[in-house]
Scaffold this active site. Sequence first.
Site, short mmCIF file in Angstrom:
data_model
loop_
_atom_site.label_atom_id
_atom_site.label_comp_id
_atom_site.label_asym_id
_atom_site.label_seq_id
_atom_site.Cartn_x
_atom_site.Cartn_y
_atom_site.Cartn_z
N HIS A 166 6.19 113.00 131.00
CA HIS A 166 6.29 112.87 132.37
C HIS A 166 4.92 112.68 132.71
O HIS A 166 4.40 112.10 132.89
CB HIS A 166 7.07 113.79 133.23
CG HIS A 166 6.43 114.63 133.89
ND1 HIS A 166 6.85 116.27 133.66
CD2 HIS A 166 5.88 114.78 135.13
CE1 HIS A 166 5.78 117.15 134.00
NE2 HIS A 166 5.43 116.73 134.51
N TYR A 167 4.18 113.27 131.59
CA TYR A 167 2.43 113.36 132.10
C TYR A 167 1.99 111.29 132.10
O TYR A 167 1.36 111.17 132.17
CB TYR A 167 1.67 113.22 131.30
CG TYR A 167 1.26 115.23 132.05
CD1 TYR A 167 2.43 115.93 132.53
CD2 TYR A 167 -0.42 115.78 132.65
CE1 TYR A 167 2.52 116.57 133.39
CE2 TYR A 167 0.14 116.36 132.85
CZ TYR A 167 0.92 117.33 133.81
OH TYR A 167 0.85 118.57 134.81
N LEU A 168 2.73 110.81 131.01
CA LEU A 168 2.54 109.66 130.39
C LEU A 168 2.85 108.79 132.10
O LEU A 168 2.89 107.31 132.08
CB LEU A 168 3.85 109.28 129.23
CG LEU A 168 2.81 109.60 128.28
CD1 LEU A 168 4.22 109.70 127.05
CD2 LEU A 168 1.74 109.06 127.67
N ARG A 216 30.08 120.11 134.99
CA ARG A 216 31.08 120.69 134.99
C ARG A 216 31.83 120.84 135.78
O ARG A 216 32.55 121.38 136.23
CB ARG A 216 30.45 121.78 133.68
CG ARG A 216 31.10 121.01 132.40
CD ARG A 216 30.56 122.51 131.34
NE ARG A 216 29.62 123.14 132.13
CZ ARG A 216 29.07 124.00 131.50
NH1 ARG A 216 29.31 124.83 130.57
NH2 ARG A 216 27.92 125.04 131.92
N ASP A 266 -19.47 108.44 141.98
CA ASP A 266 -17.85 108.94 141.70
C ASP A 266 -16.78 108.05 142.19
O ASP A 266 -17.12 107.18 142.83
CB ASP A 266 -18.13 109.87 142.99
CG ASP A 266 -17.05 110.75 143.46
OD1 ASP A 266 -15.83 110.42 143.13
OD2 ASP A 266 -16.78 111.76 144.30
N LYS A 285 -4.46 122.20 139.05
CA LYS A 285 -5.34 121.06 138.73
C LYS A 285 -4.79 120.53 136.81
O LYS A 285 -4.47 121.06 136.17
CB LYS A 285 -6.58 121.76 138.07
CG LYS A 285 -7.89 120.87 137.31
CD LYS A 285 -9.58 121.32 137.95
CE LYS A 285 -9.68 122.50 136.97
NZ LYS A 285 -11.13 122.64 137.29
N HIS A 294 2.57 117.31 126.55
CA HIS A 294 1.84 116.82 127.94
C HIS A 294 -0.06 116.53 127.42
O HIS A 294 -0.21 115.47 127.84
CB HIS A 294 1.91 117.45 129.41
CG HIS A 294 2.95 117.53 129.79
ND1 HIS A 294 4.16 116.95 130.02
CD2 HIS A 294 4.02 118.53 130.94
CE1 HIS A 294 5.15 117.44 130.16
NE2 HIS A 294 5.13 118.49 130.90
N GLY A 301 22.42 120.09 138.39
CA GLY A 301 21.58 120.48 137.45
C GLY A 301 20.49 121.07 138.44
O GLY A 301 19.80 120.43 139.73
N ASP A 302 18.68 122.20 138.37
CA ASP A 302 17.97 122.20 139.41
C ASP A 302 17.20 120.38 139.22
O ASP A 302 16.77 119.97 139.47
CB ASP A 302 17.09 122.90 138.45
CG ASP A 302 16.97 124.01 139.01
OD1 ASP A 302 17.69 124.02 140.33
OD2 ASP A 302 15.55 124.04 138.93
#
Length: 497
Positions: free
Chosen positions: A180-182, A51, A400, A345, A242, A20-21
């Site tokens: 996956h954001y974690l 499969r 910054d 973003k 997320h 799969g993708d």
Amino acid sequence: MENKTDFNYPHTFILLGASGDLARKKIYPTIWYLYRDNLLPEKTKFVGYARTKQTIEEVKEKCNKYIKVRPGDEEKYEKFWANNDYIAGSYDKRIDYELLNQSITKYEKGPVANRIFYLAVPPTVFEDVTVNIKNACISIKGFTRVIIEKPFGRDDESSNKLSNHLAGLFKEEQLYRIDHYLGKEMVQNLMTIRFANQIFNPSWNRENIASVLISFKEPFGTEGRGGYFDDFGIIRDVMQNHLLQILSLVAMEKPVSLNPNDIRDEKVKVLRHIRPIELDDILIGQYVGNPDGKGEETLGYLDDPTVPEGSVTPTYALAALHINNARWQGVPFVLRCGKALNERKAEVRVQFRDVPGDIFDGHAKRNELVIRVQPGEALYLKFMSKSPGMKFDLVETELDLTYSMRYSGADVPDAYERLILDVFTGTQMHFVRNDELKEAWRIFTPVLKKLEEQHIKPLPYVYGSRGPQEADERLSSYDFKYSGSYKWKKPATVEKS
Ligand code: NDP
Ligand code: BG6
């Protein structure tokens, strides 16, 4: 048998849905990067299962364009694929899993051997796959861990059903639910920023913070993935997982320790203080084509041939969540996400209250702490200073911390790399626990049902814009002040990341 992690033992990483993708674009590249950097146990074997009848050479061929191989790594890359196998089999027949088990057993020399199953398969085959793993493929001489990908159901009922199904097969510590954001650098940094800095803790509350905005923006639409997307929409696709995960890390109390369960206990606790979202607290949008745009931009969501005609599925949403505890009562947490917008973003904006007892004729702007997750990790605190020189004017400026400047050359690993490595080491800190999931659906299911039952039409917004115009008004009604006066001068040395 759950064994202590030991990188000397043989490990097998079995990727189900290997044709799969997700497998091609994300998982194969990730396991290659981990292998290339010698981060995995030396005796790790990779087995793809799906499969489609194909050879491992054909799998490699399909993955090649998504994988970066640096000059000098070519030989290692070949070695990586030589460590890979592919087995074709059904998802629902036990006999095929028995054959898979026999193949895995061949590589497992010695008294201990561990197995990790990655389920990159559609939700429709999820139950069959997990039952068959349990019945035919459990390691009898080591641990078996199972990584699962969202969607974890589509409402509280289906999610509970799935959770009960999994709980009947595996122990919670064997399950690794990926958000996956974690695994993203700045999301992982949230706890350090909050709890390793005394300056933030005393001001992290309703007395000092006016509102919190957590945003996700993507500059492209569904682009042929509308079939999947239409069944879920942006609220289930991004906001309920997320963005809510980020919220819980921003808002939770300090955990007793860094133990994964102590952290997840606090995340669940703060979610329990949030009441389900009301219809009045959500605004939804759907993109329309931009007649002045180019290519894809001219096409709206409804022009995607995989999207059903007249669909009211939102591709944009803004929702305010209210945390009813002593720290946060009255502070709106606004979650905002959308596709086909003006930029890519993901960020958190913690906006502080106006300074009381103003002596600067209203010139002091609000402080804002911005944690930019992507692109280009950064943390900046907007604050007021005296303009340099003889004058006594105020200037809006910033402290910054831009990663590409402060940590130039540092390697920030991809979210999937960290998370897959965590599964090898048995670290569950950055995975979603069953009760977190339950709370997430409790908060979102009622409003999703109302939107769907009442067939509420999303507001249109133009592909490539900032979203529906009404969203800014809604945002300011949640005490988020945009002054438009902040000017940032890009330092000459900032690298593009
Ligand atoms: P601003 O406070 O000016 O915020 C700009 C953002 O506000 C816009 O990106 C937009 O985001 C949003 N916005 C625009 N119009 C409105 C409106 N009418 N109502 C509400 N929100 C609005 O400054 P930033 O903090 O974003 O900084 C400005 C630029 O400087 C950014 O590009 C930032 O990345 C850069 N910068 C970079 C730093 C770094 O790399 N370390 C440090 C400091 C600044 P949206 O469309 O999402 O609402
Ligand atoms: C996925 C969503 O979970 O996250 C996608 O299903 C979205 O729709 C993606 O594009 C965004 O991830 P990232 O890491 O590119 O921000």
